[in-house]
Design a protein around this motif. Structure first.
Motif, mmCIF file in Angstrom:
data_model
loop_
_atom_site.group_PDB
_atom_site.id
_atom_site.type_symbol
_atom_site.label_atom_id
_atom_site.label_comp_id
_atom_site.label_asym_id
_atom_site.label_seq_id
_atom_site.Cartn_x
_atom_site.Cartn_y
_atom_site.Cartn_z
ATOM 1 N N LEU A 1 0.943 -1.084 -0.002
ATOM 2 C CA LEU A 1 -0.049 -0.032 -0.055
ATOM 3 C C LEU A 1 0.864 1.305 -0.034
ATOM 4 N N ASP A 2 1.814 1.288 0.902
ATOM 5 C CA ASP A 2 2.839 2.374 0.831
ATOM 6 C C ASP A 2 3.527 2.606 -0.539
ATOM 7 N N ARG A 3 4.037 1.578 -1.055
ATOM 8 C CA ARG A 3 4.835 1.705 -2.194
ATOM 9 C C ARG A 3 3.760 2.139 -3.472
ATOM 10 N N MET A 4 2.732 1.804 -3.438
ATOM 11 C CA MET A 4 1.864 2.160 -4.537
ATOM 12 C C MET A 4 0.998 3.515 -4.197
ATOM 13 N N SER A 5 1.160 4.012 -2.936
ATOM 14 C CA SER A 5 0.439 5.256 -2.485
ATOM 15 C C SER A 5 -1.108 5.145 -2.571
ATOM 16 N N ILE A 6 -1.651 3.823 -2.184
ATOM 17 C CA ILE A 6 -3.002 3.592 -2.289
ATOM 18 C C ILE A 6 -3.542 2.999 -0.694
ATOM 19 N N LYS A 7 -4.728 3.274 -0.630
ATOM 20 C CA LYS A 7 -5.575 3.012 0.675
ATOM 21 C C LYS A 7 -5.855 1.461 0.847
ATOM 22 N N SER A 8 -6.365 0.828 -0.076
ATOM 23 C CA SER A 8 -6.832 -0.440 -0.218
ATOM 24 C C SER A 8 -6.482 -1.059 -1.380
ATOM 25 N N ILE A 9 -6.412 -2.603 -1.452
ATOM 26 C CA ILE A 9 -6.178 -3.411 -2.557
ATOM 27 C C ILE A 9 -7.481 -4.066 -3.041
ATOM 28 N N SER A 10 -7.778 -4.146 -4.398
ATOM 29 C CA SER A 10 -8.921 -4.636 -4.842
ATOM 30 C C SER A 10 -9.003 -6.034 -4.871
ATOM 31 N N ARG A 11 -7.655 -6.895 -5.179
ATOM 32 C CA ARG A 11 -7.505 -8.158 -5.229
ATOM 33 C C ARG A 11 -6.166 -8.584 -4.619
ATOM 34 N N LEU A 12 -6.209 -9.483 -3.457
ATOM 35 C CA LEU A 12 -5.042 -9.863 -2.885
ATOM 36 C C LEU A 12 -4.792 -11.443 -3.202
ATOM 37 N N LEU A 13 -3.805 -11.611 -3.859
ATOM 38 C CA LEU A 13 -3.555 -13.053 -4.284
ATOM 39 C C LEU A 13 -2.213 -13.858 -3.770
ATOM 40 N N LEU A 14 -2.301 -15.039 -3.418
ATOM 41 C CA LEU A 14 -1.139 -15.708 -3.075
ATOM 42 C C LEU A 14 -0.177 -16.202 -4.367
ATOM 43 N N HIS A 15 0.937 -15.882 -4.562
ATOM 44 C CA HIS A 15 1.619 -16.536 -5.491
ATOM 45 C C HIS A 15 1.946 -17.929 -5.431
ATOM 46 N N ARG A 16 1.881 -18.441 -4.240
ATOM 47 C CA ARG A 16 1.819 -20.040 -3.908
ATOM 48 C C ARG A 16 0.680 -20.447 -3.161
ATOM 49 N N SER A 17 -0.128 -21.102 -3.908
ATOM 50 C CA SER A 17 -1.581 -21.788 -3.420
ATOM 51 C C SER A 17 -1.223 -22.713 -2.227
ATOM 52 N N ALA A 18 -0.550 -23.362 -2.469
ATOM 53 C CA ALA A 18 -0.321 -24.291 -1.485
ATOM 54 C C ALA A 18 0.149 -23.815 0.237
ATOM 55 N N ASP A 19 0.351 -22.473 0.373
ATOM 56 C CA ASP A 19 0.583 -21.991 1.400
ATOM 57 C C ASP A 19 -0.565 -21.976 2.252
ATOM 58 N N LEU A 20 -1.896 -21.909 1.601
ATOM 59 C CA LEU A 20 -3.037 -21.741 2.349
ATOM 60 C C LEU A 20 -3.330 -23.296 2.923
ATOM 61 N N ILE A 21 -2.852 -24.377 2.243
ATOM 62 C CA ILE A 21 -2.873 -25.883 2.871
ATOM 63 C C ILE A 21 -1.832 -26.135 4.053
ATOM 64 N N GLU A 22 -0.741 -25.674 3.774
ATOM 65 C CA GLU A 22 0.314 -25.988 4.620
ATOM 66 C C GLU A 22 0.636 -25.087 5.660
ATOM 67 N N THR A 23 -0.162 -24.005 5.863
ATOM 68 C CA THR A 23 -0.200 -22.987 7.242
ATOM 69 C C THR A 23 -1.050 -23.728 8.421
#
Length: 289
Positions: A92-114
């Motif tokens: 958010l700071d780098r892009m000077s915005i207040k919110s993100i429309s869509r936040l994705l995981l680059h590695r979907s397995a992280d959702l399973i393994e966490t």
């Protein structure tokens, strides 16, 4: 506008057909100005795209919906929530915005393994706070969606490779399943890093293995009086199961050419024998260039 603008080229020397290197900041401004003229409202970026987020913040992207991606989670992270929160705040700071429309995981397995669904909970906490609108995954193979489904994990959005060569999303049944369950779908690798658009003499010798295939594809495109560009775009753009088609460009003129190539008059069904599932071709991480 169904086209979304990919920004990997803004932060990296990206793409097998890229001969001009990373896009310079003045050209980024020109591209985004042109995108606004054509009602393109979505930019796709990622923390791992070099300086892309920083460049976007420099030129100003407040009028766009931003899709960005968290990098793979390092091993031995004890506080997942802080890791996620700090990365999102930095974006958010780098892009000077207040919110993100869509936040994705680059590695979907992280959702399973966490452990204990901590990552899933952290992402949804950001939704509850209004910092993120939707959360999801960027995948490389539809089998990743099988794994998420087996674990009972449902996401709001999926970004996946899909093009006239690589149609695994279709043959697996997942493109239809995502539509039926209301999951937003963004497709990338429209031109397979530009490979689909290259003439034979431009292609790396690595791709000589598939010369017969490319000859057959070129013959079909010629017979249907299309170009590689229009065939690639129209196949995706007029697919009602796809919400956004992500394209990357090196300059403003490329963007204009892409947008002017979209026409339902030249939208043809692609023969099934033009599909190919060889991972050494359709997955750029396997290319030996």
């Amino acid at each position: 506008m169904k086209i979304a603008l990919g920004t990997a080229q803004f932060g990296l020397n990206y793409g097998v057909s890229n001969v001009s290197g990373q896009v310079k900041t003045p050209e980024v401004r020109s591209i985004l100005k042109e995108a606004i003229k054509y009602n393109i409202d979505t930019l796709d970026t990622a923390i791992v795209y070099g300086s892309s987020e920083k460049i976007l913040g420099k030129v100003g992207v407040g009028q766009f919906n931003i899709v960005t991606k968290l990098p793979p989670i390092p091993k031995n992270i004890n506080d997942i929530d802080s890791w996620v929160t700090n990365h999102v705040k930095s974006s958010l700071d780098r892009m000077s915005i207040k919110s993100i429309s869509r936040l994705l995981l680059h590695r979907s397995a992280d959702l399973i393994e966490t452990p204990n669904n901590k990552l899933f909970e952290s992402l949804h906490r950001l939704k509850d706070l209004g910092v993120v609108d939707k959360v999801g995954v960027s995948i490389y193979d539809p089998e990743e969606l099988d794994a998420l489904e087996d674990c009972g994990i449902r996401v709001d959005i999926v970004q996946a490779p899909f093009n006239i060569i690589d149609r695994r999303l279709e043959t697996s049944g997942w493109i239809n399943k995502l539509k039926q369950t209301g999951v937003e779908l963004h497709t990338r690798s429209v031109f397979l890093q530009g490979l689909i658009l290259q003439k034979e003499e431009q292609r790396s010798p690595y791709f000589d293995t598939w010369k017969d295939y490319f000859d057959k594809l070129s013959e079909w495109i010629k017979d249907t009086k299309q170009t590689s560009l229009s065939a690639s775009l129209n196949f995706l753009y007029f697919n009602t199961e796809i919400d956004k088609v992500i394209v990357g460009v090196q300059n403003k003129n490329q963007l204009v050419e892409i947008l002017n190539s979209i026409s339902d008059i030249h939208n043809f069904l692609i023969p099934r024998d033009l599909m190919i599932d060889d991972p050494m071709l359709i997955n750029p991480t396997n290319w030996k260039l």
